[in-house]
Design an enzyme around this catalytic site. Structure first.
Site, PDB file in Angstrom:
ATOM      1  N   TYR A 145       7.640  -1.333 -18.444  1.00 31.56           N
ATOM      2  CA  TYR A 145       7.433   0.161 -18.762  1.00 31.56           C
ATOM      3  C   TYR A 145       6.305   0.381 -19.823  1.00 31.56           C
ATOM      4  O   TYR A 145       5.431   1.041 -19.757  1.00 31.56           O
ATOM      5  CB  TYR A 145       8.515   0.973 -19.161  1.00 31.56           C
ATOM      6  N   HIS A 146       6.476  -0.633 -20.942  1.00 31.83           N
ATOM      7  CA  HIS A 146       5.649  -0.393 -22.033  1.00 31.83           C
ATOM      8  C   HIS A 146       4.205  -0.911 -21.680  1.00 31.83           C
ATOM      9  O   HIS A 146       3.033  -0.495 -22.071  1.00 31.83           O
ATOM     10  CB  HIS A 146       6.237  -1.271 -23.449  1.00 31.83           C
TER      11      HIS A 146
END
Length: 276
Positions: A145-146
């Protein structure tokens, strides 16, 4: 503040001086949406790679991982020194507000090259996950996600030269300098004290808190006309940094507070705590 007003106590290297920031910004304005293509390919390769590796033994990639982490550590250290020197000069000569609102970070001496190098680096940094997948380590949501959101936001913001970019990029360079140095040492088989991992994750949490603060100040000062940004960017930045703050804090709690005895596996997954 414009470029002619800057008198940095830091000499430029020839490649920094020759860098065409206008061409770089124009290219990003025309091509920033390709970050969605990179993100889609990344997601497909990550989850497809996990499926491919499921019945296969994990790979021993210690040497490639040392080289990969070391190269990113050196890049981040140099970037942190160059952009940090620029930001220190703006802070000491013009104050905190100017350091947030001024756009000269994107086209000023020294920093203009490293601003572009920073946003471009978010694409090759996706390669971090290949080591997680091929070594069959646990892939946390925070990790992928990051990577995706940092890439999308960095390219989206650079094209508009929004306020706050100098803080965002300098903080990220600095945290990555620590983080990738830590990974390189661990991959090389060196024993790294546990407090260093705690320090890195703490620095990442601090970075997210500061990112929210900068976004809030840009929102507050934008109506005055000297803090260029737009509501869409501030909204996305705030949501992104808030989600990071919650995820990194949760990671910190479960890794270092709730289950401190599991430091070996937690430190192995520390790469998921990459900060933007």
């Amino acid at each position: 503040m414009n470029e002619t007003e800057l008198r940095l106590p830091l000499s430029e290297y020839s490649f920094e001086r020759r860098f065409d920031e206008r061409g770089a910004i124009e290219w990003m304005q025309a091509n920033w949406s390709k970050s969605f293509v990179f993100s889609a390919l990344y997601a497909a390769l990550v989850f497809g790679g996990q499926h491919y590796m499921k019945p296969r033994p994990k790979m021993n990639l210690r040497r490639p991982l040392v080289l990969w982490s070391l190269s990113l550590a050196l890049f981040s250290i140099i970037g942190a020194v160059r952009t940090g020197s620029y930001m220190f000069h703006v802070l000491s000569s013009s104050g905190f507000r100017q350091s947030i609102c001024d756009q000269s970070f994107y086209n000023g001496p020294v920093s203009k090259f490293w601003a572009y190098a920073f946003v471009l680096s978010k694409a090759p940094e996706l390669g971090d996950t290949a080591f997680v997948v091929l070594r069959k380590q646990k892939l946390l949501f925070l990790h992928w996600y990051h990577h995706i959101t940092v890439l999308l936001y960095s390219w989206y913001s650079y094209k508009d030269m929004v306020a706050g970019g100098g803080w965002f990029m300098t903080m990220n360079f600095s945290v990555h300098a620590l983080m990738y140095s830590y990974y390189a040492a661990r991959a090389a088989g060196l024993r790294v004290p546990r407090p260093l991992a705690v320090l890195i994750t703490s620095a990442q949490i601090g970075q997210m808190f500061m990112g929210l603060t900068v976004s809030g100040l840009v929102y507050r000062w934008m109506p005055h006309g000297d803090c260029p940004s737009h509501m869409d960017n501030i909204t996305w930045a705030s949501l992104m940094y808030l989600s990071y703050l919650l995820l990194f804090s949760n990671f910190f709690y479960h890794t270092y507070l709730r289950r401190p005895r599991q430091d070996a596996s937690a430190n192995g997954n520390a790469k998921t705590c990459k900060a933007e």
